[in-house]
Design a protein around this motif. Structure first.
Motif, PDB file in Angstrom:
ATOM      1  N   ARG A  60      32.171  34.174  48.626  1.00 26.16           N
ATOM      2  CA  ARG A  60      31.946  35.428  49.039  1.00 26.16           C
ATOM      3  C   ARG A  60      33.121  36.252  48.584  1.00 26.16           C
ATOM      4  O   ARG A  60      32.834  37.467  48.297  1.00 26.16           O
ATOM      5  CB  ARG A  60      32.114  35.454  50.434  1.00 26.16           C
ATOM      6  N   ALA A  61      34.380  35.806  48.579  1.00 24.32           N
ATOM      7  CA  ALA A  61      35.552  36.539  47.963  1.00 24.32           C
ATOM      8  C   ALA A  61      35.336  37.051  46.487  1.00 24.32           C
ATOM      9  O   ALA A  61      35.432  38.303  46.098  1.00 24.32           O
ATOM     10  CB  ALA A  61      36.730  35.766  47.942  1.00 24.32           C
ATOM     11  N   ARG A  62      34.814  36.106  45.638  1.00 24.06           N
ATOM     12  CA  ARG A  62      34.413  36.375  44.328  1.00 24.06           C
ATOM     13  C   ARG A  62      33.314  37.478  44.164  1.00 24.06           C
ATOM     14  O   ARG A  62      33.361  38.437  43.412  1.00 24.06           O
ATOM     15  CB  ARG A  62      34.001  34.998  43.666  1.00 24.06           C
ATOM     16  N   ARG A  63      32.267  37.263  44.914  1.00 24.69           N
ATOM     17  CA  ARG A  63      31.313  38.224  44.822  1.00 24.69           C
ATOM     18  C   ARG A  63      31.525  39.689  45.229  1.00 24.69           C
ATOM     19  O   ARG A  63      31.351  40.516  44.543  1.00 24.69           O
ATOM     20  CB  ARG A  63      30.107  37.899  46.008  1.00 24.69           C
ATOM     21  N   SER A  64      32.661  39.771  46.574  1.00 25.61           N
ATOM     22  CA  SER A  64      33.188  40.917  46.707  1.00 25.61           C
ATOM     23  C   SER A  64      33.999  41.628  45.694  1.00 25.61           C
ATOM     24  O   SER A  64      34.057  42.910  45.494  1.00 25.61           O
ATOM     25  CB  SER A  64      33.665  40.749  48.063  1.00 25.61           C
ATOM     26  N   ALA A  65      34.749  40.870  45.093  1.00 24.80           N
ATOM     27  CA  ALA A  65      35.775  41.283  44.252  1.00 24.80           C
ATOM     28  C   ALA A  65      35.069  41.744  42.859  1.00 24.80           C
ATOM     29  O   ALA A  65      35.245  42.793  42.351  1.00 24.80           O
ATOM     30  CB  ALA A  65      36.565  40.171  43.814  1.00 24.80           C
ATOM     31  N   LEU A  66      34.125  40.941  42.552  1.00 18.51           N
ATOM     32  CA  LEU A  66      33.298  41.341  41.453  1.00 18.51           C
ATOM     33  C   LEU A  66      32.581  42.559  41.738  1.00 18.51           C
ATOM     34  O   LEU A  66      32.245  43.456  40.863  1.00 18.51           O
ATOM     35  CB  LEU A  66      32.223  40.208  41.019  1.00 18.51           C
ATOM     36  N   MET A  67      31.803  42.721  42.624  1.00 15.76           N
ATOM     37  CA  MET A  67      30.831  43.919  43.014  1.00 15.76           C
ATOM     38  C   MET A  67      31.948  45.193  43.173  1.00 15.76           C
ATOM     39  O   MET A  67      31.373  46.261  42.452  1.00 15.76           O
ATOM     40  CB  MET A  67      30.145  43.700  44.373  1.00 15.76           C
ATOM     41  N   HIS A  68      33.382  44.913  43.585  1.00 10.71           N
ATOM     42  CA  HIS A  68      34.054  46.174  43.484  1.00 10.71           C
ATOM     43  C   HIS A  68      34.549  46.471  42.075  1.00 10.71           C
ATOM     44  O   HIS A  68      34.309  47.606  41.792  1.00 10.71           O
ATOM     45  CB  HIS A  68      35.395  45.706  44.289  1.00 10.71           C
ATOM     46  N   VAL A  69      34.760  45.482  41.440  1.00 12.85           N
ATOM     47  CA  VAL A  69      35.068  45.991  39.821  1.00 12.85           C
ATOM     48  C   VAL A  69      33.828  46.469  39.022  1.00 12.85           C
ATOM     49  O   VAL A  69      34.049  47.451  38.471  1.00 12.85           O
ATOM     50  CB  VAL A  69      35.295  44.561  39.072  1.00 12.85           C
ATOM     51  N   VAL A  70      32.809  45.948  39.419  1.00 14.84           N
ATOM     52  CA  VAL A  70      31.405  46.526  38.569  1.00 14.84           C
ATOM     53  C   VAL A  70      31.382  48.057  39.121  1.00 14.84           C
ATOM     54  O   VAL A  70      31.000  48.935  38.432  1.00 14.84           O
ATOM     55  CB  VAL A  70      30.208  45.917  39.070  1.00 14.84           C
ATOM     56  N   THR A  72      33.552  50.127  40.632  1.00 12.99           N
ATOM     57  CA  THR A  72      34.570  50.941  40.274  1.00 12.99           C
ATOM     58  C   THR A  72      34.887  51.506  38.943  1.00 12.99           C
ATOM     59  O   THR A  72      35.161  52.442  38.579  1.00 12.99           O
ATOM     60  CB  THR A  72      36.090  50.310  40.817  1.00 12.99           C
ATOM     61  N   PHE A  73      34.803  50.486  38.197  1.00 15.63           N
ATOM     62  CA  PHE A  73      35.114  50.294  36.497  1.00 15.63           C
ATOM     63  C   PHE A  73      33.889  50.462  35.571  1.00 15.63           C
ATOM     64  O   PHE A  73      34.063  50.802  34.367  1.00 15.63           O
ATOM     65  CB  PHE A  73      36.185  49.285  36.012  1.00 15.63           C
ATOM     66  N   PHE A  74      32.698  50.086  36.195  1.00 17.48           N
ATOM     67  CA  PHE A  74      31.590  50.236  35.206  1.00 17.48           C
ATOM     68  C   PHE A  74      30.318  50.986  35.822  1.00 17.48           C
ATOM     69  O   PHE A  74      29.352  50.770  35.303  1.00 17.48           O
ATOM     70  CB  PHE A  74      30.980  48.737  34.870  1.00 17.48           C
ATOM     71  N   GLY A  75      30.668  51.938  36.987  1.00 19.48           N
ATOM     72  CA  GLY A  75      29.873  52.658  37.679  1.00 19.48           C
ATOM     73  C   GLY A  75      28.504  51.978  38.025  1.00 19.48           C
ATOM     74  O   GLY A  75      27.170  52.455  37.914  1.00 19.48           O
ATOM     75  N   GLY A  80      27.073  46.998  31.400  1.00 18.81           N
ATOM     76  CA  GLY A  80      28.461  47.234  30.938  1.00 18.81           C
ATOM     77  C   GLY A  80      29.699  46.335  31.191  1.00 18.81           C
ATOM     78  O   GLY A  80      30.308  45.977  30.303  1.00 18.81           O
ATOM     79  N   THR A  81      29.551  45.933  32.426  1.00 16.43           N
ATOM     80  CA  THR A  81      30.402  44.768  32.693  1.00 16.43           C
ATOM     81  C   THR A  81      30.136  43.309  31.811  1.00 16.43           C
ATOM     82  O   THR A  81      31.222  42.973  31.280  1.00 16.43           O
ATOM     83  CB  THR A  81      29.943  44.274  34.200  1.00 16.43           C
ATOM     84  N   VAL A  82      28.890  43.111  31.468  1.00 17.63           N
ATOM     85  CA  VAL A  82      28.949  41.762  30.918  1.00 17.63           C
ATOM     86  C   VAL A  82      29.238  42.037  29.261  1.00 17.63           C
ATOM     87  O   VAL A  82      29.836  41.539  28.706  1.00 17.63           O
ATOM     88  CB  VAL A  82      27.172  41.358  30.689  1.00 17.63           C
ATOM     89  N   ALA A  83      28.805  43.435  28.771  1.00 19.54           N
ATOM     90  CA  ALA A  83      29.145  43.982  27.419  1.00 19.54           C
ATOM     91  C   ALA A  83      30.823  43.685  27.339  1.00 19.54           C
ATOM     92  O   ALA A  83      31.379  43.506  26.286  1.00 19.54           O
ATOM     93  CB  ALA A  83      28.634  45.297  26.984  1.00 19.54           C
TER      94      ALA A  83
END
Length: 113
Positions: A60-70, A72-75, A80-83
């Motif tokens: 759950r922490a991984r999912r939350s952190a990754l969703m935040h990064v996607v 925040t930084f990739f709109g 874009g994240t995978v690229a």
């Protein structure tokens, strides 16, 4: 939080040791206490010290952190994240990893994602 997630269980001293440019011991303990009060960590007395562990399951922490990064930084763009991940210098994929990633993409496509 990152350090506790990485170690699983950590004392204040272990957290401080892994920090770059760490604050004082009392500052680290103070932040850990705040995280316990907020429910992000739990503490347990282990001999001469307290040790801290996370309360949120790792997945759950991984999912939350990754969703935040996607977001925040990739709109919000998964593409874009995978690229960007594929452009990283140290992200050389083995043929097996490439095949597993392709299979995940195929499965997601079949599921309408």
């Amino acid at each position: 939080m990152d350090i506790v997630h990485e170690l699983g269980v950590a004392s204040a001293a272990q957290v401080r040791e892994r920090m770059t440019d760490p604050p004082t011991n009392s500052a680290v303990r103070s932040v850990l206490s705040i995280l316990v009060r907020k429910g992000h960590l739990v503490s347990e007395y282990d001999g001469p010290r307290y040790v801290y562990s996370h309360t949120v399951p790792v997945q759950r922490a991984r999912r939350s952190a990754l969703m935040h990064v996607v977001r925040t930084f990739f709109g919000g763009s998964v593409e874009g994240t995978v690229a960007m991940l594929l452009q990283l210098e140290d992200s050389k994929l083995t043929p097996e990893e490439r095949a597993r990633i392709k299979a995940l993409i195929d499965r997601a496509s079949e599921e309408g994602r």
